[in-house]
Design a protein around this motif. Structure first.
Motif, mmCIF file in Angstrom:
data_model
loop_
_atom_site.group_PDB
_atom_site.id
_atom_site.type_symbol
_atom_site.label_atom_id
_atom_site.label_comp_id
_atom_site.label_asym_id
_atom_site.label_seq_id
_atom_site.Cartn_x
_atom_site.Cartn_y
_atom_site.Cartn_z
ATOM 1 N N MET A 31 35.491 -101.141 -9.314
ATOM 2 C CA MET A 31 35.503 -101.614 -8.176
ATOM 3 C C MET A 31 34.244 -101.654 -7.217
ATOM 4 N N ALA A 32 33.782 -99.815 -7.406
ATOM 5 C CA ALA A 32 32.634 -99.603 -6.864
ATOM 6 C C ALA A 32 31.646 -100.163 -7.356
ATOM 7 N N ALA A 33 31.477 -100.526 -8.611
ATOM 8 C CA ALA A 33 30.155 -100.773 -9.158
ATOM 9 C C ALA A 33 30.167 -102.498 -8.802
ATOM 10 N N ALA A 34 31.389 -103.251 -8.759
ATOM 11 C CA ALA A 34 31.577 -104.554 -8.300
ATOM 12 C C ALA A 34 30.813 -104.651 -6.797
ATOM 13 N N THR A 35 31.057 -103.885 -6.014
ATOM 14 C CA THR A 35 30.674 -103.980 -4.525
ATOM 15 C C THR A 35 29.460 -103.197 -4.213
ATOM 16 N N ALA A 36 29.064 -102.236 -5.102
ATOM 17 C CA ALA A 36 28.042 -101.238 -4.869
ATOM 18 C C ALA A 36 28.068 -100.640 -3.500
ATOM 19 N N SER A 37 29.496 -100.129 -3.534
ATOM 20 C CA SER A 37 29.885 -99.327 -2.213
ATOM 21 C C SER A 37 31.103 -98.464 -2.530
ATOM 22 N N THR A 38 30.853 -97.263 -2.336
ATOM 23 C CA THR A 38 32.052 -96.359 -2.551
ATOM 24 C C THR A 38 33.234 -96.700 -1.650
ATOM 25 N N SER A 39 33.034 -97.012 -0.398
ATOM 26 C CA SER A 39 34.174 -97.029 0.367
ATOM 27 C C SER A 39 34.914 -98.246 0.038
ATOM 28 N N THR A 40 34.073 -99.172 0.095
ATOM 29 C CA THR A 40 34.768 -100.776 -0.580
ATOM 30 C C THR A 40 35.260 -100.533 -1.796
ATOM 31 N N GLY A 41 34.754 -99.795 -2.932
ATOM 32 C CA GLY A 41 35.314 -99.663 -4.102
ATOM 33 C C GLY A 41 36.678 -99.015 -3.932
ATOM 34 N N VAL A 42 36.844 -98.076 -3.059
ATOM 35 C CA VAL A 42 37.971 -97.134 -2.800
ATOM 36 C C VAL A 42 39.059 -97.800 -2.412
ATOM 37 N N ILE A 43 38.781 -98.715 -1.373
ATOM 38 C CA ILE A 43 39.760 -99.582 -0.658
ATOM 39 C C ILE A 43 40.242 -100.810 -1.589
ATOM 40 N N LEU A 44 39.622 -101.375 -2.427
ATOM 41 C CA LEU A 44 39.932 -102.090 -3.353
ATOM 42 C C LEU A 44 40.723 -101.659 -4.647
ATOM 43 N N THR A 45 40.536 -100.535 -4.767
ATOM 44 C CA THR A 45 41.182 -99.493 -5.834
ATOM 45 C C THR A 45 42.581 -99.475 -5.530
#
Length: 431
Positions: free
Chosen positions: A339-353
């Motif tokens: 998820m973080a790779a897809a969005t290139a964002s730690t915070s967005t990746g965490v919230i998607l996960t």
């Protein structure tokens, strides 16, 4: 929306559309919303149900949004007052030139850990790094690995949006997630220093003009004793509940002091300590402005998380894992990485996960705290890809070309992977 189950095909299609649109440079918020809308329709929802999916998804992130906005006060104080720069310079001076790489990594780690966004932390320490690198003959590649790796390590123990999202996603106290990330963070720092030391002669060196160009005026910065007041107050207040639980003091354990109160209070106390009470409006406004983009992305991520939560994708993922014989423990870190790779964002990746796979992760028997730490560290592995702003901000800070900045990604991934492996072994299999 009760009884609605969207097809997993629609969920995957929506996520894929969002990722493609982000890669095509569409604003991430609109990309995430558009992906959620199209995915819901493909998955079998009608127009009314699609709206309900988006609304329920965005509502689910409001707790995180409130805490991120509250964190803006502390972030604004640390960034605008010069307190973060003071702390960074003190660390580098303390270690001296002989341990320059360790000093730079540690400085960025601490600046990020006290509540400064990781790209801003790199921007703060970059001028010091360029000056030190020019004098010591350390390559820009090694310097950015030190800054980025240190920032990643600090980011998983910070009151930043990514940690808040990890805590809220699994209904945990922020302080517990910060504490649990400490050992992986230390391992990440060690790996950062080892890697940066090994490649310090690889790549372009810092020119004299680049070093001079980044010299800073430090005359208006607060002294170190006053600069550390705000983060110190934040840490003390956040630790009250976990310390009470550890020591068996019910009065402290039952306080449940939330980051929603702690971070603004710490910021205000820090302002008073630095004699900047008259700047409260300026600092809080600046902090809010810095948080606005993150809040909007979190809301967009909530929309796509609502789509995936309303689908049977998590059930399909669990079935695949069970059929393959792979331990379900790996779902949390893998989801975080992807998820973080897809969005290139730690915070967005965490919230998607957490929003999309949180329940599936828990259904595999993973404890909430273990799930939060593994997903959180997983989101630091390949979160610095070119479709995100971190890639460009940090590359620009170090005067690197796109090609030079691309060369840093594998080393950053090694740091993130180290923290993920440590977190997975520690919380997934030992504790």
């Amino acid at each position: 929306m009760e009884g609605l189950t969207i097809s997993w095909i629609g969920a995957l299609a929506g996520l894929a559309i969002a990722i493609i649109l982000i890669l095509r440079k569409l604003n991430p918020v609109y990309a995430l919303f558009l992906g959620a809308i199209v995915g819901a329709i493909i998955g079998g929802a009608n127009l009314e149900q699609t709206v309900s999916v988006l609304v329920s998804g965005t509502q689910s992130v409001m707790g995180t949004v409130l805490r991120v906005l509250a964190a803006g006060v502390l972030a604004g104080v640390m960034m605008e007052s010069g307190a973060a720069e003071t702390i960074a310079q003190a660390i580098v001076r303390k270690f001296g030139g002989g341990k320059a790489i360790l000093a730079l990594a540690l400085a960025t780690m601490i600046i990020t850990a006290v509540g400064v966004f990781i790209p801003v932390a790199v921007l703060i320490v970059a001028p010091i790094a360029l000056s030190v690198g020019n004098k010591m003959g350390i390559s820009k590649l090694a310097l950015l690995v030190a800054l980025s790796g240190g920032g990643k390590a600090g980011n998983i123990i910070s009151p930043n949006p990514n940690t808040i999202a990890a805590a809220r996603g699994f209904e945990l106290d922020l302080s517990n997630v910060m504490i649990a990330g400490f050992i992986p963070a230390i391992c990440g720092l060690i790996m950062t220093v080892v890697i940066a030391s090994l490649i310090k002669n690889k790549g372009d060196k810092v020119s004299d003009s680049e070093a001079v160009e980044h010299e800073m005026d430090t005359s208006k910065y607060p002294p170190l004793g006053k600069a550390i007041v705000a983060p110190l107050v934040a840490v003390i207040l956040l630790m009250i509940t976990p310390v009470g639980s550890i020591l068996g003091i019910d009065a402290l354990a039952s306080l449940k002091i939330d980051a929603l109160y702690v971070l603004p209070i710490a910021g205000v106390v820090g302002m008073l300590a630095m004699g900047r009470a008259n700047r409260i409006l300026e600092y809080s406004t600046a902090g809010l402005n810095r948080m606005t983009a993150t809040v909007l992305i979190l809301i967009g991520a909530g929309g796509i998380a609502g789509l995936i939560s309303a689908s049977d994708l998590s059930v399909q993922v669990v079935n695949i894992i069970e059929a393959s014989g792979i331990s379900g423990t790996f779902l949390a870190p893998i989801a975080g990485i992807l998820m973080a790779a897809a969005t290139a964002s730690t915070s967005t990746g965490v919230i998607l996960t957490t929003g999309s796979f949180g329940q599936a992760i828990l259904d595999m028997g993973t404890a909430p705290l273990a799930a939060a730490v593994m997903a959180h560290t997983g989101a630091t592995v390949i979160d610095s890809l070119p479709q995100g702003n971190y890639f460009h901000v940090t590359g620009g800070a170090m005067k690197m070309s796109i090609k030079q900045r691309m060369g840093v990604i594998p080393y950053e991934a090694l740091v993130g992977l180290t923290m993920t492996i440590v977190a997975t072994i520690l919380y997934g299999f030992i504790l």
